[in-house]
Design a protein around this motif. Sequence first.
Motif, PDB file in Angstrom:
ATOM      1  N   PHE A  88       0.832  -1.198   0.000  1.00  0.00           N
ATOM      2  CA  PHE A  88       0.000   0.000   0.000  1.00  0.00           C
ATOM      3  C   PHE A  88       0.876   1.262   0.000  1.00  0.00           C
ATOM      4  O   PHE A  88       0.656   2.191  -0.779  1.00  0.00           O
ATOM      5  CB  PHE A  88      -0.931   0.001   1.219  1.00  0.00           C
ATOM      6  N   GLN A  89       1.879   1.296   0.874  1.00  0.00           N
ATOM      7  CA  GLN A  89       2.756   2.467   0.959  1.00  0.00           C
ATOM      8  C   GLN A  89       3.532   2.690  -0.329  1.00  0.00           C
ATOM      9  O   GLN A  89       3.799   3.830  -0.706  1.00  0.00           O
ATOM     10  CB  GLN A  89       3.709   2.328   2.143  1.00  0.00           C
ATOM     11  N   GLU A 127       1.009   4.291  -2.567  1.00  0.00           N
ATOM     12  CA  GLU A 127       0.725   5.616  -1.993  1.00  0.00           C
ATOM     13  C   GLU A 127       1.845   6.596  -2.333  1.00  0.00           C
ATOM     14  O   GLU A 127       1.589   7.741  -2.744  1.00  0.00           O
ATOM     15  CB  GLU A 127       0.565   5.486  -0.480  1.00  0.00           C
ATOM     16  N   LYS A 128       3.090   6.162  -2.192  1.00  0.00           N
ATOM     17  CA  LYS A 128       4.246   7.027  -2.463  1.00  0.00           C
ATOM     18  C   LYS A 128       4.340   7.387  -3.941  1.00  0.00           C
ATOM     19  O   LYS A 128       4.614   8.533  -4.298  1.00  0.00           O
ATOM     20  CB  LYS A 128       5.530   6.327  -2.006  1.00  0.00           C
ATOM     21  N   MET A 178      -2.589   8.814  -2.422  1.00  0.00           N
ATOM     22  CA  MET A 178      -3.528   8.100  -1.560  1.00  0.00           C
ATOM     23  C   MET A 178      -4.754   7.604  -2.326  1.00  0.00           C
ATOM     24  O   MET A 178      -5.206   6.480  -2.109  1.00  0.00           O
ATOM     25  CB  MET A 178      -3.960   8.992  -0.392  1.00  0.00           C
ATOM     26  N   ALA A 209      -3.853   4.516  -4.281  1.00  0.00           N
ATOM     27  CA  ALA A 209      -3.547   3.439  -3.338  1.00  0.00           C
ATOM     28  C   ALA A 209      -4.835   2.874  -2.737  1.00  0.00           C
ATOM     29  O   ALA A 209      -4.984   1.654  -2.612  1.00  0.00           O
ATOM     30  CB  ALA A 209      -2.610   3.939  -2.242  1.00  0.00           C
ATOM     31  N   ASP A 259      -6.302  -0.863  -2.829  1.00  0.00           N
ATOM     32  CA  ASP A 259      -6.591  -1.500  -1.548  1.00  0.00           C
ATOM     33  C   ASP A 259      -8.007  -2.079  -1.566  1.00  0.00           C
ATOM     34  O   ASP A 259      -8.232  -3.221  -1.156  1.00  0.00           O
ATOM     35  CB  ASP A 259      -6.439  -0.471  -0.421  1.00  0.00           C
ATOM     36  N   ARG A 303       1.508   3.678  11.314  1.00  0.00           N
ATOM     37  CA  ARG A 303       1.500   4.943  10.578  1.00  0.00           C
ATOM     38  C   ARG A 303       1.682   6.117  11.547  1.00  0.00           C
ATOM     39  O   ARG A 303       2.397   7.071  11.239  1.00  0.00           O
ATOM     40  CB  ARG A 303       0.224   5.081   9.744  1.00  0.00           C
ATOM     41  N   HIS A 323      -4.405   5.859   7.868  1.00  0.00           N
ATOM     42  CA  HIS A 323      -4.911   5.171   6.680  1.00  0.00           C
ATOM     43  C   HIS A 323      -6.433   5.333   6.646  1.00  0.00           C
ATOM     44  O   HIS A 323      -7.120   4.935   7.588  1.00  0.00           O
ATOM     45  CB  HIS A 323      -4.536   3.686   6.781  1.00  0.00           C
TER      46      HIS A 323
END
Length: 170
Positions: free
Chosen positions: A34-35, A38-39, A43, A46, A50, A117, A125
Amino acid sequence: MLNKEELNELLREQLIELLFIDAKNLIVMDGVWFQSIEKEMGMDRAMHHDEEAWKLYTRSEARRIKKFLGLSEHPGLEGLAKAMSYRMVDRANPSETVIKDNKLTYKITVCRVQETRTRKNMPLHPCKSAAIYEYSGFAEVIDDRIKCRCISCYPDVTDDTCSCAWEFWI
């Protein structure tokens, strides 16, 4: 590879510890992919991925657990409560389940994802949109009569005594 013979040589306590290690590893794997998205993509993208992952994973997990437990086609809220306790997420995160007035309430009291997180100074999240698929999909496979609603889940937190809370009924 750890084969069946090697697993048979482990002590009961070691097997139990391994179950919890595997559950935590699943949460870590879910978090790192996920990260990564996201990166690279933000978001929103991502979260889209998800949601798609949980739509498929939760149903697969529910089918396997239902078969393992030998649950009937319609095991009701009691069957759902039993099945929920066998989920990987349930082993990785402390939770509570209560059946009262023909409703099952399930709460994750401490969420490893949100704790991690927070520890890393990352924004929380926004898991509600994916968790809707996760919990409703799992319940539907266990018993297709069961309905689900979110009581509290980030970003829509209404209960600060837990990380998230869900209600199920027939």
